[in-house]
Design a protein around this motif. Structure first.
Motif, PDB file in Angstrom:
ATOM      1  N   PRO A   1      -2.775  -2.739   9.869  1.00  9.82           N
ATOM      2  CA  PRO A   1      -3.743  -1.842   9.633  1.00  9.82           C
ATOM      3  C   PRO A   1      -3.486  -0.673   9.142  1.00  9.82           C
ATOM      4  O   PRO A   1      -3.917   0.025   7.989  1.00  9.82           O
ATOM      5  CB  PRO A   1      -4.460  -1.720  10.889  1.00  9.82           C
ATOM      6  N   GLN A   2      -2.123  -0.114   9.567  1.00  9.34           N
ATOM      7  CA  GLN A   2      -1.817   1.268   9.152  1.00  9.34           C
ATOM      8  C   GLN A   2      -0.522   1.280   7.783  1.00  9.34           C
ATOM      9  O   GLN A   2       0.107   2.202   7.785  1.00  9.34           O
ATOM     10  CB  GLN A   2      -1.206   2.111  10.245  1.00  9.34           C
ATOM     11  N   ILE A   3      -0.667  -0.085   7.349  1.00  5.01           N
ATOM     12  CA  ILE A   3       0.296   0.060   6.167  1.00  5.01           C
ATOM     13  C   ILE A   3       0.467   0.902   5.183  1.00  5.01           C
ATOM     14  O   ILE A   3       1.348   1.642   4.755  1.00  5.01           O
ATOM     15  CB  ILE A   3       0.297  -1.438   5.695  1.00  5.01           C
ATOM     16  N   ALA A   4      -0.892   1.381   4.792  1.00  4.11           N
ATOM     17  CA  ALA A   4      -0.818   2.429   3.498  1.00  4.11           C
ATOM     18  C   ALA A   4      -0.259   3.770   4.128  1.00  4.11           C
ATOM     19  O   ALA A   4       0.713   4.505   3.516  1.00  4.11           O
ATOM     20  CB  ALA A   4      -2.070   2.598   3.202  1.00  4.11           C
ATOM     21  N   THR A   5      -0.586   4.202   5.583  1.00  2.37           N
ATOM     22  CA  THR A   5      -0.299   5.349   5.987  1.00  2.37           C
ATOM     23  C   THR A   5       1.161   5.247   6.136  1.00  2.37           C
ATOM     24  O   THR A   5       1.752   6.530   6.374  1.00  2.37           O
ATOM     25  CB  THR A   5      -0.991   5.785   7.228  1.00  2.37           C
ATOM     26  N   ASP A   6       1.757   4.274   6.588  1.00  2.73           N
ATOM     27  CA  ASP A   6       3.042   4.073   6.912  1.00  2.73           C
ATOM     28  C   ASP A   6       3.974   4.226   5.543  1.00  2.73           C
ATOM     29  O   ASP A   6       4.890   4.953   5.568  1.00  2.73           O
ATOM     30  CB  ASP A   6       3.359   2.809   7.344  1.00  2.73           C
ATOM     31  N   PHE A   7       3.496   3.557   4.434  1.00  4.18           N
ATOM     32  CA  PHE A   7       4.159   3.924   2.993  1.00  4.18           C
ATOM     33  C   PHE A   7       4.009   5.509   2.858  1.00  4.18           C
ATOM     34  O   PHE A   7       5.067   5.954   2.371  1.00  4.18           O
ATOM     35  CB  PHE A   7       3.691   3.164   2.208  1.00  4.18           C
TER      36      PHE A   7
ATOM     37  N   GLN B   1       4.866   6.304  -7.134  1.00  5.85           N
ATOM     38  CA  GLN B   1       3.688   6.273  -8.250  1.00  5.85           C
ATOM     39  C   GLN B   1       3.510   4.907  -8.123  1.00  5.85           C
ATOM     40  O   GLN B   1       2.071   4.617  -8.401  1.00  5.85           O
ATOM     41  CB  GLN B   1       4.373   6.686  -9.683  1.00  5.85           C
ATOM     42  N   THR B   2       4.255   3.829  -8.125  1.00  9.89           N
ATOM     43  CA  THR B   2       3.798   2.726  -8.329  1.00  9.89           C
ATOM     44  C   THR B   2       3.048   2.247  -6.979  1.00  9.89           C
ATOM     45  O   THR B   2       1.983   1.725  -7.123  1.00  9.89           O
ATOM     46  CB  THR B   2       5.304   1.450  -8.253  1.00  9.89           C
ATOM     47  N   PHE B   3       3.412   2.710  -5.716  1.00  9.13           N
ATOM     48  CA  PHE B   3       2.624   2.426  -4.595  1.00  9.13           C
ATOM     49  C   PHE B   3       1.330   2.924  -4.683  1.00  9.13           C
ATOM     50  O   PHE B   3       0.090   2.491  -4.215  1.00  9.13           O
ATOM     51  CB  PHE B   3       3.347   3.080  -3.249  1.00  9.13           C
ATOM     52  N   ARG B   4       1.219   4.146  -4.951  1.00  3.77           N
ATOM     53  CA  ARG B   4      -0.187   4.758  -5.013  1.00  3.77           C
ATOM     54  C   ARG B   4      -1.086   4.264  -6.511  1.00  3.77           C
ATOM     55  O   ARG B   4      -2.253   4.050  -6.093  1.00  3.77           O
ATOM     56  CB  ARG B   4      -0.132   6.482  -5.475  1.00  3.77           C
ATOM     57  N   THR B   5      -0.471   3.727  -7.399  1.00  4.57           N
ATOM     58  CA  THR B   5      -1.286   2.830  -8.347  1.00  4.57           C
ATOM     59  C   THR B   5      -1.774   1.628  -7.647  1.00  4.57           C
ATOM     60  O   THR B   5      -3.060   1.229  -7.795  1.00  4.57           O
ATOM     61  CB  THR B   5      -0.540   2.435  -9.530  1.00  4.57           C
ATOM     62  N   GLU B   6      -0.854   0.945  -7.035  1.00  3.38           N
ATOM     63  CA  GLU B   6      -1.332  -0.251  -6.425  1.00  3.38           C
ATOM     64  C   GLU B   6      -2.379   0.012  -5.388  1.00  3.38           C
ATOM     65  O   GLU B   6      -3.401  -0.749  -4.978  1.00  3.38           O
ATOM     66  CB  GLU B   6      -0.108  -1.070  -5.807  1.00  3.38           C
TER      67      GLU B   6
END
Length: 281
Positions: A208-214, A269-274
């Motif tokens: 569940p926390q994958i985005a905040t972990d990245f 940037q690649t992460f935030r775009t996805e």
């Protein structure tokens, strides 16, 4: 650099890992800086940190990588049996499948970040993305459970484990110091900042926390001082381009603080775009 990193992201993608052809291709072992040496294959990076009391090895890679790593260590004039500590970047089989064999051959103590321990000891079972038989590896007992900020010390060498999660829950970026030409250099070995193809960044029930972990990972990486830029794959830091530039008396090509900053910025940037795409924004 940016093209290679993007290619790598998709090479380790889909429901399973797609093994790249260069993962088992030998690469000349070489000194990077100070007492840090490259002993990996063309596509999978492994590092040897030598000390008078034995050596530290980072990344065991594939099961079939172990003879290659051993040969590289010995070509550099060191004894494989002197490896006392085994570390990894993260609990994916291309970086840890050889760990059981290396422990058997050397008796090294295996040290892993807490959030990756369960999967390591289960042989890859339970991974949020790659929980399939093709991605399993020999289950291996962890001798020391590491936590964010822990130090690993041997023979005067100190490595610091930085939790940089997202790629795996316990993905680890290692930092250490190297002395070269009378200067102390900050060395960063990036675990992985990549959200592979197929990673679910929104409403991921298994993580569940994958985005905040990245997001945490990019904060950590941007805060680390870096002179010598290394990573879990040589493609992260331009191994193919930098290695040929190694000449006696020439500037060390692995000292690349600007390359490190550019790599982290591009990956973020690649992460935030996805993330934006998956969020429907």
């Amino acid at each position: 650099m940016l093209v290679r990193s993007c290619v790598l992201t998709f090479a380790l993608a889909g429901g399973l890992f797609a093994q790249a052809s260069d993962w088992t291709e030998p690469f000349p072992p070489h000194k990077i800086a100070g007492d840090i040496y490259y002993v990996g294959s063309h596509g999978l990076a492994s590092y040897l940190i030598t000390t008078p009391q034995g050596h530290i090895l980072i990344n065991s890679s594939l099961e079939q990588s172990v003879p290659l790593i051993q040969a590289s260590v010995e070509k550099l004039g060191f004894r494989f049996s002197d490896v006392k500590i085994l570390l990894i970047s993260h609990a994916h089989w291309d970086h840890c499948a050889g760990s059981a064999k290396i422990k058997q051959l050397t008796g090294a103590k295996y040290m892993v970040m807490d959030a990756d321990v369960r999967e390591i000891e289960a042989g890859g079972k339970g991974d949020f993305q790659y929980d399939t038989p093709e991605s399993y590896y020999p289950a291996t007992k962890v001798d020391r459970v590491l936590h964010d900020g822990d130090q690993v010390q041997l023979g005067g060498a100190t490595l610091v484990a930085h939790l940089t999660p997202g790629h795996t829950k316990g993905c680890t970026t290692w930092t250490t110091k190297a002395r070269e030409n009378g200067k102390t250099l900050d060395v960063v070995i990036v675990g992985s900042p990549n959200a592979n193809q197929g990673y679910k960044l929104v409403n991921n029930a298994l993580y569940p926390q994958i985005a905040t972990d990245f997001e945490r990972t990019f904060r950590v990486l941007k805060a680390l001082p870096c002179d010598v830029f290394l990573g879990a794959h040589g493609s992260y830091y331009g191994l193919d381009e930098k290695f040929p530039r190694m000449k006696s008396g020439a500037a060390n090509p692995f000292i690349d603080p600007e390359g490190y900053k550019s790599y982290v910025a591009e990956r973020e940037q690649t992460f935030r775009t996805e993330l934006k795409k998956q969020s429907g924004n």
